[in-house]
Scaffold this motif. Structure first.
Motif, PDB file in Angstrom:
ATOM      1  N   GLY A  97      40.293  16.644  -7.134  1.00 19.95           N
ATOM      2  CA  GLY A  97      41.029  16.762  -5.878  1.00 19.95           C
ATOM      3  C   GLY A  97      42.479  17.076  -6.171  1.00 19.95           C
ATOM      4  N   ARG A  98      43.283  17.056  -5.126  1.00 15.12           N
ATOM      5  CA  ARG A  98      44.664  17.488  -5.243  1.00 15.12           C
ATOM      6  C   ARG A  98      45.463  16.661  -6.238  1.00 15.12           C
ATOM      7  N   PHE A  99      45.198  15.369  -6.302  1.00 18.03           N
ATOM      8  CA  PHE A  99      46.058  14.521  -7.116  1.00 18.03           C
ATOM      9  C   PHE A  99      45.739  14.637  -8.606  1.00 18.03           C
ATOM     10  N   VAL A 119      35.067  19.153 -11.041  1.00 15.83           N
ATOM     11  CA  VAL A 119      33.848  19.127 -10.227  1.00 15.83           C
ATOM     12  C   VAL A 119      34.244  19.610  -8.833  1.00 15.83           C
ATOM     13  N   PRO A 120      33.292  20.081  -8.038  1.00 19.25           N
ATOM     14  CA  PRO A 120      33.644  20.488  -6.677  1.00 19.25           C
ATOM     15  C   PRO A 120      34.249  19.313  -5.900  1.00 19.25           C
ATOM     16  N   TRP A 121      35.157  19.627  -4.956  1.00 17.57           N
ATOM     17  CA  TRP A 121      35.744  18.589  -4.107  1.00 17.57           C
ATOM     18  C   TRP A 121      34.609  17.882  -3.354  1.00 17.57           C
ATOM     19  N   GLY A 122      34.665  16.541  -3.379  1.00 16.31           N
ATOM     20  CA  GLY A 122      33.610  15.752  -2.738  1.00 16.31           C
ATOM     21  C   GLY A 122      32.691  15.090  -3.753  1.00 16.31           C
ATOM     22  N   GLU A 123      32.891  15.404  -5.047  1.00 16.03           N
ATOM     23  CA  GLU A 123      32.106  14.767  -6.112  1.00 16.03           C
ATOM     24  C   GLU A 123      33.050  14.070  -7.081  1.00 16.03           C
ATOM     25  N   VAL A 124      32.431  13.261  -7.985  1.00 15.87           N
ATOM     26  CA  VAL A 124      33.208  12.633  -9.058  1.00 15.87           C
ATOM     27  C   VAL A 124      32.511  12.927 -10.388  1.00 15.87           C
ATOM     28  N   PHE A 125      33.109  12.458 -11.485  1.00 15.19           N
ATOM     29  CA  PHE A 125      32.568  12.715 -12.821  1.00 15.19           C
ATOM     30  C   PHE A 125      31.667  11.567 -13.280  1.00 15.19           C
ATOM     31  N   THR A 126      30.645  11.914 -14.088  1.00 17.99           N
ATOM     32  CA  THR A 126      29.888  10.877 -14.788  1.00 17.99           C
ATOM     33  C   THR A 126      30.633  10.564 -16.086  1.00 17.99           C
ATOM     34  N   PRO A 127      30.421   9.363 -16.632  1.00 20.24           N
ATOM     35  CA  PRO A 127      31.045   9.050 -17.921  1.00 20.24           C
ATOM     36  C   PRO A 127      30.637  10.062 -18.999  1.00 20.24           C
ATOM     37  N   ASP A 128      29.407  10.571 -18.946  1.00 21.64           N
ATOM     38  CA  ASP A 128      28.974  11.560 -19.945  1.00 21.64           C
ATOM     39  C   ASP A 128      29.814  12.830 -19.891  1.00 21.64           C
ATOM     40  N   GLN A 129      30.072  13.285 -18.689  1.00 17.66           N
ATOM     41  CA  GLN A 129      30.899  14.496 -18.567  1.00 17.66           C
ATOM     42  C   GLN A 129      32.271  14.286 -19.198  1.00 17.66           C
ATOM     43  N   ILE A 130      32.805  13.088 -18.975  1.00 24.39           N
ATOM     44  CA  ILE A 130      34.147  12.813 -19.523  1.00 24.39           C
ATOM     45  C   ILE A 130      34.060  12.646 -21.040  1.00 24.39           C
ATOM     46  N   GLU A 312      29.456  14.877  11.119  1.00 22.97           N
ATOM     47  CA  GLU A 312      29.137  14.904   9.692  1.00 22.97           C
ATOM     48  C   GLU A 312      30.299  14.355   8.880  1.00 22.97           C
ATOM     49  N   THR A 313      29.966  13.730   7.759  1.00 22.31           N
ATOM     50  CA  THR A 313      31.017  13.235   6.869  1.00 22.31           C
ATOM     51  C   THR A 313      31.119  14.152   5.657  1.00 22.31           C
ATOM     52  N   PHE A 314      32.251  14.035   4.966  1.00 24.90           N
ATOM     53  CA  PHE A 314      32.488  14.896   3.809  1.00 24.90           C
ATOM     54  C   PHE A 314      32.282  14.129   2.505  1.00 24.90           C
ATOM     55  N   GLY A 315      31.637  14.791   1.560  1.00 24.37           N
ATOM     56  CA  GLY A 315      31.578  14.264   0.192  1.00 24.37           C
ATOM     57  C   GLY A 315      30.421  13.300  -0.038  1.00 24.37           C
ATOM     58  N   ASP A 316      30.328  12.887  -1.305  1.00 24.01           N
ATOM     59  CA  ASP A 316      29.244  12.016  -1.775  1.00 24.01           C
ATOM     60  C   ASP A 316      29.543  10.576  -1.350  1.00 24.01           C
ATOM     61  N   PRO A 356      41.446  23.497  -0.028  1.00 24.56           N
ATOM     62  CA  PRO A 356      40.171  24.057   0.432  1.00 24.56           C
ATOM     63  C   PRO A 356      39.600  23.334   1.651  1.00 24.56           C
ATOM     64  N   LEU A 357      40.062  22.116   1.929  1.00 20.48           N
ATOM     65  CA  LEU A 357      39.526  21.374   3.076  1.00 20.48           C
ATOM     66  C   LEU A 357      40.392  21.530   4.325  1.00 20.48           C
ATOM     67  N   HIS A 358      41.506  22.234   4.191  1.00 18.46           N
ATOM     68  CA  HIS A 358      42.410  22.358   5.331  1.00 18.46           C
ATOM     69  C   HIS A 358      41.699  23.052   6.501  1.00 18.46           C
ATOM     70  N   GLY A 359      41.777  22.433   7.670  1.00 15.85           N
ATOM     71  CA  GLY A 359      41.132  22.998   8.853  1.00 15.85           C
ATOM     72  C   GLY A 359      39.646  22.691   8.934  1.00 15.85           C
ATOM     73  N   LYS A 360      39.086  22.078   7.889  1.00 18.87           N
ATOM     74  CA  LYS A 360      37.646  21.778   7.867  1.00 18.87           C
ATOM     75  C   LYS A 360      37.341  20.295   7.972  1.00 18.87           C
ATOM     76  N   VAL A 361      38.274  19.464   7.550  1.00 16.39           N
ATOM     77  CA  VAL A 361      38.006  18.026   7.453  1.00 16.39           C
ATOM     78  C   VAL A 361      39.203  17.237   8.003  1.00 16.39           C
ATOM     79  N   TRP A 362      38.877  16.213   8.832  1.00 12.99           N
ATOM     80  CA  TRP A 362      39.886  15.202   9.149  1.00 12.99           C
ATOM     81  C   TRP A 362      39.720  14.051   8.154  1.00 12.99           C
ATOM     82  N   ARG A 363      40.792  13.354   7.914  1.00  9.67           N
ATOM     83  CA  ARG A 363      40.686  12.152   7.090  1.00  9.67           C
ATOM     84  C   ARG A 363      41.154  10.951   7.910  1.00  9.67           C
ATOM     85  N   ILE A 364      40.287   9.963   7.989  1.00 11.85           N
ATOM     86  CA  ILE A 364      40.599   8.771   8.785  1.00 11.85           C
ATOM     87  C   ILE A 364      40.649   7.570   7.846  1.00 11.85           C
TER      88      ILE A 364
END
Lengths: 411, 411
Positions: A97-99, A119-130, A312-316, A356-364
């Protein structure tokens, strides 16, 4: 200039349900209205020591060097990166993500050799990937974000410390948006440095950044120690490595200011320190585990409510932060118009998104002082009203009922 | 940890008569207790624009880029130096106290080639001395301190802008300790960049730093512009020069955040901004010239009182800052014991000194909210009592009478 045009400050009442800043706990604002004391007054140095002890509790650490950086949360990030990274050092940044991009950028400014995995926005890494990337890159530091509000995802960190020990890598985590609302175990997880901010789950205003440094991280930083010429004596020795690119963020100097020598550096931002002390005190009075459970309860109630409205919600969702939710803006709905109506007609702020999420997702958000049932119910109620006003049909009250049901089954 | 040991914040009442921080104006603390609003709330961006307008009044400038750096006063210094200085640039620093050394140190961290001229502590430079050095060194920037609290001296700046224009040099001034209590004319004097702090003559808590940048300085900084990857679009272009060593202090980014594009950078420290707005509003309501006259009145009353006690003062009184006085610790008197008795038995803080003046000079401030007759009279009265208690004989009441006489003749 006609000074009479500038009236006494009087901000509008807002319920801040975005990704932060959120409303400050009124008790924190009251603590911050205390009169000042001198920076070497015994009362002040006592408060500084208390702040160190309190944030050890918040970070779950025994680290001696647990203190505040006078600036917003990215000041804490930058103090650690600038102090730890030597020009030419290899660093690895898992970007989800951005940060993560921000960590890369700051590391580049430290003249690091920056390697990333993504990884695509909305996912995280597995320890194996790292681990694969650690083996391949062989970095000196692994720079991670725990909760990236840009995607609302929470990267699991509990296995990364052991991996970093195995490969001789220092591990830093940006916990700005997660600390206090999601589990973070500095010592048990083997984190060498963590930084945070006040304006998310800690319930204060932005402006100071708590950080903690392991003894290993301290040793690395001490190699680059400097003492200012105006206050140095014959007893002071500088470190072996090249001095860092900043005086303000030189953690060696900042440790000497917070430590027993109390070597003058900046003039501690007393009011911000009073606020940070109260945030930690209230959090530990509630109990850190209770605070995390509270964030989970209200975050999930919001989730159920949003799902009950058939949004709909965003991400895993298995890796969602407790304190913020991505909501997909329905087709045909103007996301900015909804936010404007929420703000202007209901006094409730929800968040937009970056990149990439601008205009597509609100964050609450449901965090800090605003991780409360009334905040969740007001937000759902207003959102349903505004959506229907804008032409998105919901089953009347279904979202609210789903939240009520969640509260009922988790009382 | 037993959290019940950490009670509600309750700092002791102190009258802060050192070189700063001083007591905040209670109206500033009240402004800072306001509830938060979102960082892109129209009310917030309106307050940010007001802050820019108000500080143009305080800095006496038309500079568009007049804004706050989120950190203590040295954050403002460092933002300007890091953003303006390219590695290898020659800078000239006239050093007449500790804060000149600080400018040298920060410039070295920017990888500048640092040249200094020095005068003994307690003196300032003539324009001729500075012109000679400009001719010899041919620097890209001249870095000056206006009021160096370490020596209590005020460097005259009014002729330096014309000199810098003549030799094609950019002129920066650190006005942390002087702004609001001593004349400073950004535009009339040709200053390209000025930074300040809240905790001196402006009457607020430290934690945010007002800065102003001339169009020439803006152009230099824009050469090093970056836009963060997480938020950049195809329309964004980076500058020609190498990126600066800091993201947090990148004034190009900070201008984009305060400007119409409102590009996300840090999360503005809202509470500190509310405080800074109120400091400037109160100062301009009083009138900047009136505020400077008030600092001069009470600074001189303190001086007369100290002289009336037959204490020696430090430094060239023709170049004393209005808001702080160096007092030579009399032979045979333990300076730290006097300060301790003042603090513990009278609740009054006066300052010690750094470096070559440590143990030799006290520094007594009369600034911001504490540039008042009652503060001066209480301090003189307590100091006379403590000095006599410690064995330094004064003519009873002579110091107080001298201050009264000064007030009488300047009513």
């Amino acid at each position: 200039m006609d000074i009479s045009q500038f009236s006494q400050i009087n901000p509008p009442q807002r319920l801040l349900m975005g990704p932060g800043p959120i409303n400050a706990d009124p008790r924190v604002l009251r603590a911050m209205s205390s009169q000042l004391i001198g920076q070497y007054d015994p009362a002040m140095t006592h408060y500084m020591n208390e702040v160190m002890a309190l944030y050890r509790g918040v970070f779950r650490t025994e680290n001696r060097w647990t203190l505040l950086i006078d600036g917003t949360s990215r000041a804490g990030i930058e103090a650690i990166l600038l102090s730890a990274i030597r020009p030419g050092d290899k660093v690895l940044v898992p970007v989800f993500g951005r940060f993560g991009h921000l960590l890369c950028e700051i590391a580049r400014r430290c003249r690091a050799e920056v390697h990333t995995i993504e990884v695509p926005w909305g996912e995280v890494f597995t320890p194996d990937q790292i681990e694969d990337a650690l083996k391949k890159v062989q970095p000196r530091l692994l720079l991670t974000v725990q909760g990236d509000t840009s995607t609302t995802m929470l990267q699991p960190l509990n296995e990364l410390g052991a991996l970093c020990r195995k490969y001789g890598v220092l591990l830093y985590t940006d916990a700005t948006a997660s600390l206090g609302g999601n589990a973070l175990e500095t010592d048990a997880w083997g984190l060498d440095a963590v930084s945070a901010g006040m304006q998310k789950c800690l319930g204060g205003p932005s402006g100071t950044s708590p950080v903690t440094l392991s003894p290993q991280m301290e040793a690395v930083i001490r190699q680059r120690k400097c003492v200012e010429q105006g206050i140095r004596t014959a007893a002071h020795q500088d470190g072996a490595d090249e001095m860092i690119y900043s005086n303000y963020f030189d953690l060696g100097m900042i440790m000497d200011y917070w430590g027993p020598e109390r070597l003058n550096h900046h003039t501690e931002a007393t009011t911000a320190l009073f606020g940070a002390r109260e945030c930690a005190r209230l959090l530990l009075q509630e109990g850190l585990d209770n605070s995390i459970a509270r964030h989970k309860l209200h975050g999930n109630a919001l989730l159920k409510g949003i799902q009950g409205m058939e949004l709909e919600t965003f991400g895993d969702l298995r890796h969602k932060m407790n304190n913020v939710l991505g909501v997909v803006i329905p087709a045909g709905i103007d996301g900015d118009r909804v936010r404007k109506l929420m703000l202007e007609d209901f006094g409730i702020e929800i968040g937009t998104s970056f990149g990439p999420l601008h205009g597509k997702v609100w964050r609450i958000g449901t965090m800090g002082y605003n991780a409360r049932k009334d905040c969740v119910m007001q937000t759902l109620s207003a959102l349903e009203a505004v959506l229907n006003h804008c032409g998105f049909r919901t089953t009347q009250g279904a979202g609210l009922q789903a939240a009520w049901d969640h509260y009922g089954s988790h009382a």
